[in-house]
Enzyme design. Sequence first.
Site, PDB file in Angstrom:
ATOM      1  N   TRP A 162     -35.948 -28.912  33.615  1.00 57.78           N
ATOM      2  CA  TRP A 162     -35.016 -28.082  32.847  1.00 57.78           C
ATOM      3  C   TRP A 162     -33.685 -28.791  32.625  1.00 57.78           C
ATOM      4  CZ3 TRP A 162     -37.839 -26.519  37.129  1.00 57.78           C
ATOM      5  CH2 TRP A 162     -38.915 -25.659  36.875  1.00 57.78           C
ATOM      6  N   ASP A 163     -33.630 -30.074  32.915  1.00 59.81           N
ATOM      7  CA  ASP A 163     -32.369 -30.819  32.820  1.00 59.81           C
ATOM      8  C   ASP A 163     -31.306 -30.189  33.718  1.00 59.81           C
ATOM      9  OD1 ASP A 163     -30.650 -32.790  32.118  1.00 59.81           O
ATOM     10  OD2 ASP A 163     -30.361 -32.165  30.043  1.00 59.81           O
TER      11      ASP A 163
END
Lengths: 743, 126
Positions: A401-402
């Site tokens: 999800w960064d």
Amino acid sequence: MRRSHLLATVACATLACAPLAANAQFAPAGSGGAPTSTVPGPGNGSSNSFEPTENTPAAKSRFSGPSPYAPQAPGVNAANLPDIGSMDPNDVPQMAPQQSASPASGDWAAYGHDDSQMRYSPLSEITPQNADQLKVAFVYHTGSYPRPGQTNKWAAETTPIKVGDGLYMCSAQNDIMKLDPATGKEIWRHNINEKYEAIPYTAACKGVTYFTSSQVPEGQPCHNRILEGTLDMRLIAVDAATGNLCEGFGNGGQVNLMQGLGESVPGFVSMTTPPPIVNGVVVVNHEVLDGQRRWAPSGVIRGYDAESGKFLWAWDVNRPDDHSQPTGNNHYSRGTPNSWAAMTGDNALGLVYVPTGNSASDYYSALRSDAENKVSSAVVALDVKTGSPRWVFQTAHKDVWDYDIGSQATLMDMPGQDGQPVPALIMPTKRGQTFVLDRRDGKPILPVEERPAPSPGVIPGDPRSPTQPWSTGMPALRVPDLKETDMWGMSPIDQLFCRIKFRRANYTGEFTPPSVDKPWIEYPGYNGGSDWGSVSYDPQSGILIANWNITPMYDQLVTRKKADELGLMPIDDPNYKPGGGGAEGNGAMDGTPYGIVVTPFWDQYTGMMCNRPPYGMITAIDMKHGQKVLWQHPLGTARANGPWGLPTGLPWEIGTPNNGGSVVTAGGVVFIAAATDNQIRAIDEHTGKVVWSAVLPGGGQANPMTYEANGHQYVAIMAGGHHFMMTPVSDQLVVYALPDHKG
Amino acid sequence: MPNTYGSRTLTEWLTLVLGVVIILVGLFFVIAGADLAMLGGSVYYVICGIPLVAGGVFMLMGRTLGAFLYLGALAYTWVWSLWEVGFSPVDLLPRDFGPTLLGILVALTIPVLRRMETRRTLRETV
């Protein structure tokens, strides 16, 4: 009234066909496949999780990057510096006492004020009672801004440091200068001639590091030095008194940090944060451009001798026992997690706290090794003598999800069981979970729970972790999971559009697994929660100040075929077009089966976020009495924001997205800009009341700082703007003081 | 003197334009609202869209009923939005602000529509 009605009518017309368009953009790009039966868990490294060898045949697609063994492109080693030699870490000379260890009361000696990085100043001339009289004392122009024909990639993000008679700072493109702290007059300026091509995602220079040599006697050049890491991967040391390069450091004052990284092009790898110096070791990390390719240059962390610039050690995740520099055609392991946030040094424990990011190709984890999975999106405490981790605390398991950590860790003391203070570290995250750890062993001081997370997800062979860590002892810097009724807009038309967008996506709360058949909603988004602005902490009052975002993202994996159709290719692909895209986070993720399409969760026709306001908040937490929220309110007005990017001029404190942190002072005042309304504010630390605000010449996406000169307190903010936050770019450092202290 | 046979007045034209706007909004509500309902979302929009379309059509026909259909839909909108989000100004803004502004304009058309109706009655009795 008329005008608003007109707006609504135009919106009706514009949006009539919007749902269809939304469909088209995210047309099913391929099948996600059946849920995998693989046992999920942290670390599913497999035989295919190793990078290509020298003999691996080159990829045929014109959308693929070159072999990791290809030579570095011209211009990557910007100053054509020769290789730097190594030395034994045991031979590092004893470090002289540093300004950053105990700054003079009117100084601001490090990025976060001092070695603790608390962003706390003991100055007290400015108080909640007199802050409303603050006036501009001087403005300094750095000279760095986009020239005609250049894509706007600017966000200077700079925080000057102040030591003695100098205010030291860097421009967005790494020129270094010393200013008179009382007048802003330039005392010296060292131009490093950085090329536009070297700018990665953002032209940023968060700051410089002040170092006092134990080897060069006082009074001689380079006894006091300014160190800087650059976008084009140089480590530069200049004399603090004259700005001249320190000849005894590296090769004539510079070290080539591209050494050992293998194939790369300008703009792929860069440094944007001031390197910490711990017991004589200057530790460097670097940003690797997100989303390009699985086998991007390494995220290796390295230590150099702060006196000579010689190489000491490397921490290469996939070569854990080899701390040396690669020789010949070898390179540090490719695609390993990089760290782009500011690191924090700890001389007493001989550690550097490294906030790590993700392995290259953020949204697909099946090609990561077990070793990478253990240290990504984590705080890693590296021993500065050896370059080996002493402990690791992970803030998101198998992150797709960064949720790389953008914040700098803040060091402080927590009251222990027996009344003895425990050396602690506060680690804010993009998730809005703030972890408080014992910095001796990385164990949580405030409770952390492993809670079930959506698992295994739908991507074949890439299961998600069944649990994720939650810091239950700290107030969460987030709002509850989104609901359809949280969708917003100017009118029911765009609200309906956003409701459909919400329902069309996969969403099962935080950690919704990536999907390819339809988009998924990511909240908290990759801008945080907390991002690089970090937190400030007042050790006297025990109040922690945190500003944070409520900016969900709309993500979708796309098949390789679709990614090629979209023209997604890594930056080192010969066909890559510089200046095109990137700002929205779309990436080829070459070397994996998927590309990634990322946009804000917004109505792309009006440019307004789909979720209800606020979009940005500021919170004060009492760390001494049970981590209670003292006050919390939206940060930023609607004055410079509105549909279609039009400023509404409204003073409504809607709470805007924000980037950049705060300063807290003994005067009981918090200074913060950060919001996209381009204002700087003074806030009463104890009540949260905004006691002063002023409009800046550009976006205030930087950490402010405060210092004393000629017996009076000054507050400095780099109003550099931010391209992704869509705030106006300027090259102005604006410095405020109470009246009669101007100039 | 009443304009019995000749061209429409400006206010009548504006009323017709408003009717067209309401039809467009209503059609969007019905089509996109059906989409949303089928995705498992709120059914408010598709339900509300029907009286909007009908109201707009009646306004185009110069019938006062059109205005009242719109105002009825507006009342339903207020009841629904208060049920959905309560007395939260931020959340009521997208749901009710635009529709209420439109409602004020629609209320202003009632005398115009009445006049058009009277004229038509006159024409029919001639």
